[in-house]
Design a protein around this motif. Sequence first.
Motif, PDB file in Angstrom:
ATOM      1  N   THR A 125      69.513  22.428  44.743  1.00 23.80           N
ATOM      2  CA  THR A 125      70.548  23.385  45.120  1.00 23.80           C
ATOM      3  C   THR A 125      71.728  23.253  44.154  1.00 23.80           C
ATOM      4  O   THR A 125      71.825  22.280  43.406  1.00 23.80           O
ATOM      5  CB  THR A 125      71.041  23.110  46.547  1.00 23.80           C
ATOM      6  N   ASP A 126      72.618  24.225  44.171  1.00 26.83           N
ATOM      7  CA  ASP A 126      73.785  24.173  43.290  1.00 26.83           C
ATOM      8  C   ASP A 126      74.606  22.914  43.545  1.00 26.83           C
ATOM      9  O   ASP A 126      75.101  22.284  42.607  1.00 26.83           O
ATOM     10  CB  ASP A 126      74.665  25.418  43.492  1.00 26.83           C
ATOM     11  N   THR A 127      74.739  22.529  44.806  1.00 30.25           N
ATOM     12  CA  THR A 127      75.519  21.339  45.151  1.00 30.25           C
ATOM     13  C   THR A 127      74.837  20.083  44.628  1.00 30.25           C
ATOM     14  O   THR A 127      75.484  19.185  44.071  1.00 30.25           O
ATOM     15  CB  THR A 127      75.695  21.238  46.675  1.00 30.25           C
ATOM     16  N   GLU A 128      73.518  20.000  44.795  1.00 32.36           N
ATOM     17  CA  GLU A 128      72.770  18.837  44.310  1.00 32.36           C
ATOM     18  C   GLU A 128      72.817  18.755  42.790  1.00 32.36           C
ATOM     19  O   GLU A 128      72.975  17.669  42.219  1.00 32.36           O
ATOM     20  CB  GLU A 128      71.327  18.924  44.794  1.00 32.36           C
ATOM     21  N   LEU A 129      72.710  19.895  42.129  1.00 31.35           N
ATOM     22  CA  LEU A 129      72.724  19.905  40.670  1.00 31.35           C
ATOM     23  C   LEU A 129      74.090  19.505  40.140  1.00 31.35           C
ATOM     24  O   LEU A 129      74.193  18.756  39.153  1.00 31.35           O
ATOM     25  CB  LEU A 129      72.340  21.290  40.146  1.00 31.35           C
ATOM     26  N   ALA A 130      75.145  19.960  40.799  1.00 33.10           N
ATOM     27  CA  ALA A 130      76.495  19.615  40.360  1.00 33.10           C
ATOM     28  C   ALA A 130      76.747  18.118  40.454  1.00 33.10           C
ATOM     29  O   ALA A 130      77.545  17.562  39.685  1.00 33.10           O
ATOM     30  CB  ALA A 130      77.524  20.374  41.190  1.00 33.10           C
ATOM     31  N   ALA A 131      76.052  17.444  41.369  1.00 35.55           N
ATOM     32  CA  ALA A 131      76.226  16.003  41.536  1.00 35.55           C
ATOM     33  C   ALA A 131      75.365  15.198  40.570  1.00 35.55           C
ATOM     34  O   ALA A 131      75.570  13.991  40.412  1.00 35.55           O
ATOM     35  CB  ALA A 131      75.892  15.609  42.974  1.00 35.55           C
ATOM     36  N   ALA A 132      74.411  15.844  39.929  1.00 36.25           N
ATOM     37  CA  ALA A 132      73.529  15.149  38.989  1.00 36.25           C
ATOM     38  C   ALA A 132      74.228  14.996  37.645  1.00 36.25           C
ATOM     39  O   ALA A 132      74.966  15.884  37.214  1.00 36.25           O
ATOM     40  CB  ALA A 132      72.237  15.932  38.809  1.00 36.25           C
ATOM     41  N   PRO A 133      74.039  13.867  36.961  1.00 38.87           N
ATOM     42  CA  PRO A 133      74.666  13.717  35.647  1.00 38.87           C
ATOM     43  C   PRO A 133      74.071  14.699  34.641  1.00 38.87           C
ATOM     44  O   PRO A 133      72.881  15.014  34.692  1.00 38.87           O
ATOM     45  CB  PRO A 133      74.337  12.271  35.262  1.00 38.87           C
ATOM     46  N   ALA A 180      70.386  26.002  33.081  1.00 36.93           N
ATOM     47  CA  ALA A 180      70.270  26.077  34.539  1.00 36.93           C
ATOM     48  C   ALA A 180      70.027  24.720  35.172  1.00 36.93           C
ATOM     49  O   ALA A 180      70.061  24.601  36.404  1.00 36.93           O
ATOM     50  CB  ALA A 180      69.140  27.034  34.923  1.00 36.93           C
ATOM     51  N   ALA A 181      69.782  23.692  34.365  1.00 41.38           N
ATOM     52  CA  ALA A 181      69.446  22.370  34.895  1.00 41.38           C
ATOM     53  C   ALA A 181      70.399  21.287  34.405  1.00 41.38           C
ATOM     54  O   ALA A 181      70.136  20.101  34.635  1.00 41.38           O
ATOM     55  CB  ALA A 181      68.016  22.010  34.515  1.00 41.38           C
TER      56      ALA A 181
END
Length: 271
Positions: A125-133, A180-181
């Motif tokens: 999700t956008d939230t999960e991706l934003a938290a990924a380095p 996108a990733a």
Amino acid sequence: MKKTALPATLSFHAPDLREQIEALPEGTALIGLSTTGHAIAVDLNGECPHVLVCTATGGGSTTVLRSLTAQFLHQGAHALVLGPKRISHLWAKGLPTVTHRGNVASIHDALVGLGGELARRLTLTDTELAAAPRLIVSMDSAHHALRQLARYWETFRDKDDPATSPAVAALEEALWSGRAARVNVILNGTPATRALGAAPHELFGTVILARVSASAWQRLAPFAGPAPKPSEQPGRVHVAQHGEEAHETQALWMTDADVVTWLTDPDDTQS
């Protein structure tokens, strides 16, 4: 536009330069200073978030690769550093957020793993991706590495396996889908169109060139007008970005020791 005098070397230790670099927003890194006195930077959050570096021997491409990768690491990114020369990026060994690979088998496996990580990130999700380095894929001597990977795959693939190396396919997918990733690619070299399936200028929003021929300039940065006269000044490059003229730039110089000290002991202001 009037040119200004630049130092022979734009060192990381220049007065106030480190502070200015550390103040840049996440995803932005300093390439160097232009001869018009402006800071020239790359923004990985742009529409085409990958970087191509291509210079003749001694033109500083490995230095540019190192300084850009280090800046993104300092901002919290992780990096996959691929150097088929094996000795070009010794600074990357032992750093906790860096995976360094130097022979064709390990580069192949690392890129196949990248394909899996890219697929995983595209499901977040956008939230999960934003938290990924952010993940930086930094490949030195790309033309040579891609040829090695193709030969390696021809040697070991079974008859039912795809003709294209899965490592090369993963790198190509990262170039097309990386934005996108939160995966960004920095390549040093001249990747052949047949290897990555597209003209380089379609894949890279920032192209950094030095001492290349007019034909190489036209192939790598056709949008930036005719090739300028090459400079013999160490560290002097031309930066071409979509929609802009090419900027003659003195590239940032960071040594291996500068990078390691900065990343392992950021409170050491003498690094």
